[in-house]
Design a protein around this motif. Structure first.
Motif, PDB file in Angstrom:
ATOM      1  N   ALA A  26       0.833  -1.208   0.000  1.00 20.94           N
ATOM      2  CA  ALA A  26       0.000   0.000   0.000  1.00 20.94           C
ATOM      3  C   ALA A  26       0.868   1.258   0.000  1.00 20.94           C
ATOM      4  O   ALA A  26       0.644   2.181  -0.800  1.00 20.94           O
ATOM      5  N   CYS A  29       2.744   1.492  -3.453  1.00 18.29           N
ATOM      6  CA  CYS A  29       1.925   1.705  -4.644  1.00 18.29           C
ATOM      7  C   CYS A  29       1.091   2.990  -4.611  1.00 18.29           C
ATOM      8  O   CYS A  29       0.740   3.518  -5.663  1.00 18.29           O
ATOM      9  N   GLU A  30       0.741   3.444  -3.418  1.00 23.96           N
ATOM     10  CA  GLU A  30      -0.128   4.629  -3.276  1.00 23.96           C
ATOM     11  C   GLU A  30       0.471   5.606  -2.254  1.00 23.96           C
ATOM     12  O   GLU A  30      -0.173   5.958  -1.277  1.00 23.96           O
ATOM     13  N   SER A  33      -1.483   8.538  -0.698  1.00 22.44           N
ATOM     14  CA  SER A  33      -2.716   8.263   0.039  1.00 22.44           C
ATOM     15  C   SER A  33      -2.526   8.118   1.543  1.00 22.44           C
ATOM     16  O   SER A  33      -3.505   8.001   2.271  1.00 22.44           O
ATOM     17  N   TYR A  90      -6.602   0.328   2.107  1.00 24.13           N
ATOM     18  CA  TYR A  90      -5.992   0.081   0.790  1.00 24.13           C
ATOM     19  C   TYR A  90      -6.615  -1.148   0.159  1.00 24.13           C
ATOM     20  O   TYR A  90      -6.871  -2.143   0.834  1.00 24.13           O
ATOM     21  N   ARG A  92      -5.721  -3.277  -3.526  1.00 22.36           N
ATOM     22  CA  ARG A  92      -4.847  -3.372  -4.690  1.00 22.36           C
ATOM     23  C   ARG A  92      -5.589  -2.871  -5.936  1.00 22.36           C
ATOM     24  O   ARG A  92      -6.758  -3.194  -6.145  1.00 22.36           O
ATOM     25  N   LYS A  93      -4.905  -2.097  -6.751  1.00 25.57           N
ATOM     26  CA  LYS A  93      -5.512  -1.466  -7.929  1.00 25.57           C
ATOM     27  C   LYS A  93      -6.255  -2.468  -8.818  1.00 25.57           C
ATOM     28  O   LYS A  93      -7.365  -2.214  -9.273  1.00 25.57           O
ATOM     29  N   ARG A  96      -9.798  -3.280  -7.437  1.00 26.08           N
ATOM     30  CA  ARG A  96     -10.757  -2.204  -7.153  1.00 26.08           C
ATOM     31  C   ARG A  96     -11.995  -2.330  -8.031  1.00 26.08           C
ATOM     32  O   ARG A  96     -11.947  -2.902  -9.110  1.00 26.08           O
ATOM     33  N   ASN A 128      -7.625  13.052  -2.902  1.00 25.65           N
ATOM     34  CA  ASN A 128      -7.973  11.662  -3.226  1.00 25.65           C
ATOM     35  C   ASN A 128      -9.487  11.581  -3.473  1.00 25.65           C
ATOM     36  O   ASN A 128     -10.253  11.132  -2.628  1.00 25.65           O
TER      37      ASN A 128
END
Length: 166
Positions: A26, A29-30, A33, A90, A92-93, A96, A128
């Motif tokens: 998390a 990758c982000e 955020s 979080y 994972r993309k 989503r 966000n």
């Protein structure tokens, strides 16, 4: 195409490897955020990871692999124990848009209710927009802002404070 089943459960202190893998993913990758940076967590000792698991951590698993996380931090003073903060959110993309965040939030909210929590609070980066839309759909309302709540690469970004009564 086969549909992957997602399971959600609270992890236990012995599952620090699960916690470490999804939390570091998390943060990697982000990065925008979260208030924490990857570097704040990457070298924590096993004991420090275990300590963070003293608060309930819920993880979404797909094919036994962690793909999402939410952590609930109950406020400690007795006059505030009816409140808890939602942190470390979080998904994972690639996962989503499948209802995983909603399922995680439902599990966290159910757990909070069993603990006697009456209100869940959170802070979300004002930039966000996807997270803000998600929380509003889930019944959270904005109750304020912290101007410049996060300093990210010399940029001040507001934190939006939201709550949801249970």
């Amino acid at each position: 195409m086969a549909v992957k089943l997602v399971s959600i459960r609270q992890i236990v202190p012995d599952e620090i490897d699960v916690f470490r893998s999804i939390r570091l993913e998390a943060l990697r990758c982000e990065p925008a955020s979260f208030a924490s940076r990857f570097e704040d967590w990457q070298f924590l000792s096993d004991e420090e990871w275990r300590q963070r698991l003293q608060d309930p951590v819920f993880v979404a698993f797909s094919s036994n692999e962690p793909v999402g996380i939410m952590r609930l931090v109950r406020l400690r003073p007795s006059k505030m124990a009816h409140r808890a903060k939602l942190v470390s959110v979080y998904v994972r993309k690639s996962e989503r848009g499948k209802g995983i965040a909603s399922s995680l939030l439902r599990a966290v909210s159910d757990h909070a209710t069993r603990l006697g929590v009456l209100q869940i609070e959170l802070a979300v980066n004002a930039e966000n927009s996807a997270a803000l839309r998600f929380y509003k759909r889930q019944g959270f309302i904005e109750v304020g802002r912290i101007p410049g709540g996060v300093l990210d690469a010399a940029r001040e970004i507001d934190d939006v404070i939201m709550i949801r009564r249970l």
